[in-house]
Each structure stands twice: as structure tokens, then as C-alpha cells.
Design an enzyme around this catalytic site. Structure first.
Site, PDB file in Angstrom:
ATOM      1  N   ASN A 207      82.625  62.285  42.907  1.00  0.00           N
ATOM      2  CA  ASN A 207      81.610  62.667  44.447  1.00  0.00           C
ATOM      3  C   ASN A 207      82.657  63.009  45.374  1.00  0.00           C
ATOM      4  O   ASN A 207      84.024  63.014  45.186  1.00  0.00           O
ATOM      5  CB  ASN A 207      80.690  61.601  44.670  1.00  0.00           C
ATOM      6  CG  ASN A 207      81.542  60.209  44.852  1.00  0.00           C
ATOM      7  OD1 ASN A 207      82.199  60.154  46.027  1.00  0.00           O
ATOM      8  ND2 ASN A 207      81.153  59.343  44.209  1.00  0.00           N
ATOM      9  N   PRO A 306      76.969  49.329  36.451  1.00  0.00           N
ATOM     10  CA  PRO A 306      76.463  48.276  37.154  1.00  0.00           C
ATOM     11  C   PRO A 306      76.430  48.358  38.700  1.00  0.00           C
ATOM     12  O   PRO A 306      77.348  49.361  39.300  1.00  0.00           O
ATOM     13  CB  PRO A 306      77.518  47.192  37.009  1.00  0.00           C
ATOM     14  CG  PRO A 306      78.722  47.801  36.161  1.00  0.00           C
ATOM     15  CD  PRO A 306      78.275  49.066  35.830  1.00  0.00           C
ATOM     16  N   PHE A 324      77.541  49.903  52.454  1.00  0.00           N
ATOM     17  CA  PHE A 324      77.221  51.123  53.095  1.00  0.00           C
ATOM     18  C   PHE A 324      75.993  51.848  52.468  1.00  0.00           C
ATOM     19  O   PHE A 324      75.872  51.621  51.190  1.00  0.00           O
ATOM     20  CB  PHE A 324      78.472  52.062  53.060  1.00  0.00           C
ATOM     21  CG  PHE A 324      79.499  51.777  54.282  1.00  0.00           C
ATOM     22  CD1 PHE A 324      79.987  50.575  54.449  1.00  0.00           C
ATOM     23  CD2 PHE A 324      79.565  52.948  55.263  1.00  0.00           C
ATOM     24  CE1 PHE A 324      80.963  50.402  55.533  1.00  0.00           C
ATOM     25  CE2 PHE A 324      80.402  52.667  56.462  1.00  0.00           C
ATOM     26  CZ  PHE A 324      81.111  51.389  56.481  1.00  0.00           C
ATOM     27  N   LYS A 342      69.659  45.079  47.671  1.00  0.00           N
ATOM     28  CA  LYS A 342      70.753  44.650  47.417  1.00  0.00           C
ATOM     29  C   LYS A 342      71.261  43.165  47.763  1.00  0.00           C
ATOM     30  O   LYS A 342      72.049  42.500  47.418  1.00  0.00           O
ATOM     31  CB  LYS A 342      71.993  45.651  48.007  1.00  0.00           C
ATOM     32  CG  LYS A 342      71.747  46.822  47.448  1.00  0.00           C
ATOM     33  CD  LYS A 342      72.794  47.585  46.717  1.00  0.00           C
ATOM     34  CE  LYS A 342      72.536  49.056  46.363  1.00  0.00           C
ATOM     35  NZ  LYS A 342      73.559  49.536  45.680  1.00  0.00           N
TER      36      LYS A 342
HETATM   37  O1  PMT Z   1      84.868  58.156  51.885  1.00  0.00           O
HETATM   38  P1  PMT Z   1      84.470  59.052  53.041  1.00  0.00           P
HETATM   39  O2  PMT Z   1      84.840  60.611  52.888  1.00  0.00           O
HETATM   40  O3  PMT Z   1      84.824  58.579  54.336  1.00  0.00           O
HETATM   41  O4  PMT Z   1      82.786  58.889  52.969  1.00  0.00           O
HETATM   42  C1  PMT Z   1      82.385  57.724  53.627  1.00  0.00           C
HETATM   43  C2  PMT Z   1      81.136  57.587  52.587  1.00  0.00           C
HETATM   44  C3  PMT Z   1      80.015  58.411  53.183  1.00  0.00           C
HETATM   45  C4  PMT Z   1      81.258  57.512  51.329  1.00  0.00           C
HETATM   46  C5  PMT Z   1      80.761  55.926  53.179  1.00  0.00           C
HETATM   47  O5  PMT Z   1      80.530  55.737  54.695  1.00  0.00           O
HETATM   48  C6  PMT Z   1      79.563  55.415  52.536  1.00  0.00           C
HETATM   49  O6  PMT Z   1      78.436  55.470  52.970  1.00  0.00           O
HETATM   50  N1  PMT Z   1      79.708  54.774  51.199  1.00  0.00           N
HETATM   51  C7  PMT Z   1      78.654  54.403  50.424  1.00  0.00           C
HETATM   52  C8  PMT Z   1      78.101  55.652  49.807  1.00  0.00           C
HETATM   53  C9  PMT Z   1      77.144  55.193  48.585  1.00  0.00           C
HETATM   54  O7  PMT Z   1      77.485  55.113  47.496  1.00  0.00           O
HETATM   55  O8  PMT Z   1      76.136  54.951  49.088  1.00  0.00           O
HETATM   56  P2  PMT Z   1      74.822  54.225  47.851  1.00  0.00           P
HETATM   57  O9  PMT Z   1      73.794  54.182  48.755  1.00  0.00           O
HETATM   58  O10 PMT Z   1      74.947  54.946  46.804  1.00  0.00           O
HETATM   59  O11 PMT Z   1      75.193  52.823  47.624  1.00  0.00           O
HETATM   60  C10 PMT Z   1      74.644  51.715  48.313  1.00  0.00           C
HETATM   61  C11 PMT Z   1      75.928  50.607  48.560  1.00  0.00           C
HETATM   62  O12 PMT Z   1      75.905  50.131  47.249  1.00  0.00           O
HETATM   63  C12 PMT Z   1      77.354  51.019  48.724  1.00  0.00           C
HETATM   64  O13 PMT Z   1      77.927  50.032  49.601  1.00  0.00           O
HETATM   65  C13 PMT Z   1      77.927  51.152  47.423  1.00  0.00           C
HETATM   66  O14 PMT Z   1      79.457  50.982  47.627  1.00  0.00           O
HETATM   67  C14 PMT Z   1      77.267  50.427  46.517  1.00  0.00           C
HETATM   68  N2  PMT Z   1      77.187  50.521  45.331  1.00  0.00           N
HETATM   69  C15 PMT Z   1      76.449  51.527  44.783  1.00  0.00           C
HETATM   70  C16 PMT Z   1      76.406  51.963  43.414  1.00  0.00           C
HETATM   71  C17 PMT Z   1      76.811  51.309  42.540  1.00  0.00           C
HETATM   72  N3  PMT Z   1      76.800  51.392  41.124  1.00  0.00           N
HETATM   73  N4  PMT Z   1      77.320  49.873  42.875  1.00  0.00           N
HETATM   74  C18 PMT Z   1      77.680  49.822  44.258  1.00  0.00           C
HETATM   75  O15 PMT Z   1      78.381  48.643  44.567  1.00  0.00           O
END
Ligand code: PMT
Length: 402
Positions: A207, A306, A324, A342
Site C-alpha cells: 500500500n 491477523p 489509526f 478494536k
Molecule cells: O505512512 P504515511 O504515508 O505517513 O500514512 C499514514 C497513514 C495514513 C498510513 C496512517 O496515518 C494511518 O492511518 N494508518 C492506519 C491505516 C490503516 O491501516 O487503517 P485501517 O483502518 O486499515 O486499520 C485500523 C487500525 O488497525 C490501524 O491502527 C492499523 O495499524 C490496525 N490494523 C489493521 C489491519 C490489521 N490486519 N492489523 C492491524 O493492526
């Protein structure tokens, strides 16, 4: 600044004539100041002046046994709670960026664990040169703070950016840096960047996460006194000063690295964009299209990764875990659902619908969402400022100063 230990490192620029005034301001504010100088700096201001103003011998030479006997350069680097590099010449900034240590000042800058504030001063063309730009970017990514340079008439006769900031402004910035040790004693675990899920020996699912947001959180937490571990997906970003970095590629590797550090962490910030799916059976070899039937596509079976954040939240006890969320639409509703699912203590929802916010941008537009439904929307800010705002909330939640 009462009794705070500040090392002023002076390099060879005409703006060195302002350093006695800077020292006077710092001392008036109660700071304990020592000075180190490069040979070139001594062409502009005498060590005797700075010794008189600080009340301490001034270090100028890495190899002078009598000076090393007074306070050796490593002890000086350890002694400082803050190092101010002023004026910071293009040459010393370049040495810092490369990690060179061929004189006393650059050796101390390499050895210190204290936050460093640089006040660049040089000719405008030197400041705007791509080499200096790139060096400054590297230093910023490592958590070095910069003030100035200001725009105006330069000693060399040119007009433009290159004047060192005024001593009052440098001292004020130093005060801000020294004031914020509100995460001392905390162990902050940060994840950053995207993960790469292999399809075959050369291809992967990935990504657009650059790691900038997570690296900004790590740099800011280190500056505020925390012991910081940064688990990073693939990114060319430089490791921030004072941060221990663990590099990973895949979501499974990221999970292992985070679980290994999680027990010790008092605060965990999941800024990484973890892939939700990985190839069920990645090929050991490169998949060749000649091996597929003509005109046929390639069907990839994906399996779920996971949910690391949910897993950490399930075992967090009284530790703080912050997630995030990258959202392109229905930001609030999605964020509210995500924090409930979460189980984290705070969710930072990014608006990724704009070109200037979210993935691989320098700025971010975020909303803080709490489990009780409270929300707080911030304006679009540099990622470093978003990190500072986030850590203000975190420090408050941990019972420190805001
Ligand atoms: O790295 P940059 O270019 O500076 O960009 C920053 C960012 C946009 C990536 C960052 O600010 C951000 O939003 N990160 C989380 C992106 C994301 O994956 O969001 P999500 O909605 O898919 O996941 C929610 C949360 O669960 C996140 O904290 C993620 O780390 C966590 N997660 C997601 C999937 C997974 N399998 N395991 C996780 O722990």
C-alpha cells in the site's frame, strides 16, 4: 530553564557574533550553559568571551588532552539535556546528516542522546542547494529541530533566506524543547509504514503508506523523553534520533515484532497500514506468464492477516493502545465502529480523501475519537504537529503534564 543543562555548539559563520547574546539570555533564564566551538567559529568569536559568559572552559579541540581532562567529549555529550547548534553552517549540517565526527562539535553531535536544535545560517544559494535541502530533510526525519533561517539581507551581500534567527527566538524554542519531557519513564511502541505481502519471489501486495506519520510519532515521543521502539515496514526514512528500530516486511513479521516488545510498552501507537490479506500460497519462484495458458489471467487466493491492533487491545490491561484509521468516506461513523470493534483507548481517524492528507503526504487531517463517543477534529497540520497533539493527549491520559 532553571538548572537545565544546555550545550551551545558554535560553528564558523558570521552569525557567531550573536552567540554571546544567546548565552546571556539562556543564563538569565537560569540555564547552566557550556560551549563547544569548531576552529572556524573561533575566527568569528573568541572562546574567552564565551568562557567568561558561561563560567566554564570552552571545548574547542577533540585531541587536546588538557581539555579532555576537564570534561571529555562523550561526557559533554551526555551532560547536555539540550544541544543548540548555532550558527549551524551548511558544512556542519552535512557532517551531521552523514554521521561524520572529525572535530569536537560533530563528535559531540553524533554522541549525544539529547534533543538537538539547529539554527542554520549561510548564504541563500548554499541554503537552497539540493544538498543542503536533502541534509535538512534527513535531519528533520531524525527528530532534529530547526529554527530559521530568516529571510533578509545577508552578510555576504545577497538577499534571501540565510540569516540566523534572533537569539530570543532560539532561546524561546529551546525553552519549548526543554519543557516537554512529559513522556520520561514511558516505553512507547510505534508501528509505521505499510507491509509487503509476497505473491512470488519478486511481486508483493502493498500500500501507499510512507511511514512518515509513524516516524513523526516516534521522533516526537523520543524528544519528550520516552524510550521508543519503532517497528517499521519497508521505507527509506531515516531512523529518528534516540529511537530503536525493528524493520519488518510482512504483517506476520510486524505482529511478531510488536508482540515481542508489547509487554514492556506502556503506550502503543499503531500508525502502520497493515495489509488485511496476504497471498494464501506465495510462490517460492517467480511466476512466469509463459507457464500460464495463453490469454488466461492469474487468480490469487488471499487469506486474512491477523488484526494486530485488536490482539494487542485484548491483552493491554492498563497500558494505553492507540489505533489509526484511514478513511476515504463516512469518516466519523467508520471511526466510531472501528474503535468499538478494536477496543483501543483512542483512534486517530485520517481523512484520506484529500491529496494533502493521509498516505505519503507531509501533512495530515485527523479526528481524535474516544471510546465514549467524544471527538476532536484538528486542522490540517504537518505530521510532526499531529504527532505532538496526539502525544499531548496521551501524556494527559497517563497523568503527566499536558
Ligand atoms: O505512512 P504515511 O504515508 O505517513 O500514512 C499514514 C497513514 C495514513 C498510513 C496512517 O496515518 C494511518 O492511518 N494508518 C492506519 C491505516 C490503516 O491501516 O487503517 P485501517 O483502518 O486499515 O486499520 C485500523 C487500525 O488497525 C490501524 O491502527 C492499523 O495499524 C490496525 N490494523 C489493521 C489491519 C490489521 N490486519 N492489523 C492491524 O493492526
Amino acid at each position: 530553564m532553571e538548572q537545565r543543562r544546555i550545550l551551545v555548539a558554535v560553528t564558523g559563520g558570521i552569525a557567531a557574533y550573536k552567540i554571546p547574546e544567546l548565552i546571556r539570555i539562556l543564563r538569565r533564564a537560569g540555564a547552566c550553559v557550556r560551549c563547544a566551538m569548531t576552529p572556524a567559529a573561533q575566527e568569528f568569536v573568541s572562546p574567552l568571551v564565551l568562557q567568561t559568559l558561561t563560567g566554564h572552559p570552552v571545548r574547542t579541540d577533540l585531541f587536546d588532552a588538557s581539555q579532555e581532562g576537564e570534561i571529555d567529549h562523550i561526557s559533554l555529550a551526555d551532560w547536555a539535556e539540550l544541544v543548540i547548534l548555532a550558527p549551524a553552517t551548511a558544512n556542519t549540517l552535512a557532517k551531521m546528516s552523514c554521521g561524520l565526527a572529525d572535530d569536537l562539535v560533530s563528535a559531540v553531535l553524533l554522541a549525544t542522546r539529547a534533543p538537538v536544535l539547529v539554527a542554520p545560517a549561510m548564504n541563500v544559494n548554499m541554503w537552497e542547494h539540493p544538498a543542503t535541502r536533502s541534509n535538512m530533510e534527513t535531519l528533520r526525519q531524525r527528530g532534529i529541530r530547526a529554527i530559521g533561517p530568516e529571510v533578509g539581507e545577508l552578510a555576504c551581500g545577497w538577499e534571501g533566506a540565510g540569516r540566523m534567527s534572533q537569539p530570543e527566538a532560539i532561546a524561546a524554542e529551546a525553552g519549548l524543547l526543554l519543557g516537554s519531557r512529559d513522556l520520561a519513564g514511558e516505553v512507547v511502541l510505534v508501528s509505521a509504514g505499510g507491509t509487503r505481502e509476497p505473491i512470488d519471489r519478486v511481486r508483493f501486495l502493498g500500500n501507499r503508506s510512507s511511514g512518515k506519520m509513524g516516524f513523526a510519532v516516534a521522533a516526537e515521543a523520543a524528544l519528550r523523553g520516552a524510550d521508543v521502539v519503532l517497528v517499521a515496514g519497508p521505507t527509506p526514512l531515516a531512523t529518528p534520533a534516540g529511537v530503536r528500530r525493528v524493520d519488518v516486511q510482512t504483517a506476520l513479521e510486524m505482529r511478531d515484532a510488536l508482540l515481542a516488545e508489547f509487554e514492556r510498552a506502556t503506550i502503543t501507537v499503531m500508525a502502520a497500514a497493515v495489509a488485511d490479506f496476504r497471498a494464501a500460497r506465495p510462490s517460492e519462484l517467480k511466476i512466469k506468464k509463459e507457464d500460464l495458458a495463453a490469454d488466461s489471467g492469474l487468480t490469487l487466493e488471499l487469506t486474512r492477516n491477523p488484526d494486530i491492533l485488536a490482539e494487542l487491545c485484548a491483552r493491554k490491561g492498563d497500558r494505553l493502545v492507540i489505533g489509526f484509521a484511514a478513511e476515504s468516506h463516512d469518516l466519523m461513523a467508520s471511526a466510531q465502529r472501528k474503535i468499538a470493534r478494536k477496543g483501543c483507548d483512542l483512534l486517530v481517524a485520517n481523512n484520506i480523501s484529500s491529496e494533502t492528507s493521509g498516505f505519503d503526504t507531509d501533512d495530515n487531517a485527523v479526528v481524535f475519537v474516544w471510546p465514549d463517543g467524544q471527538v476532536e477534529e484538528l486542522p490540517t497540520l504537518p505530521k510532526r504537529d499531529v504527532a505532538a497533539q496526539l502525544l499531548d493527549r496521551v501524556a494527559k491520559a497517563r497523568g503527566g503534564d499536558e
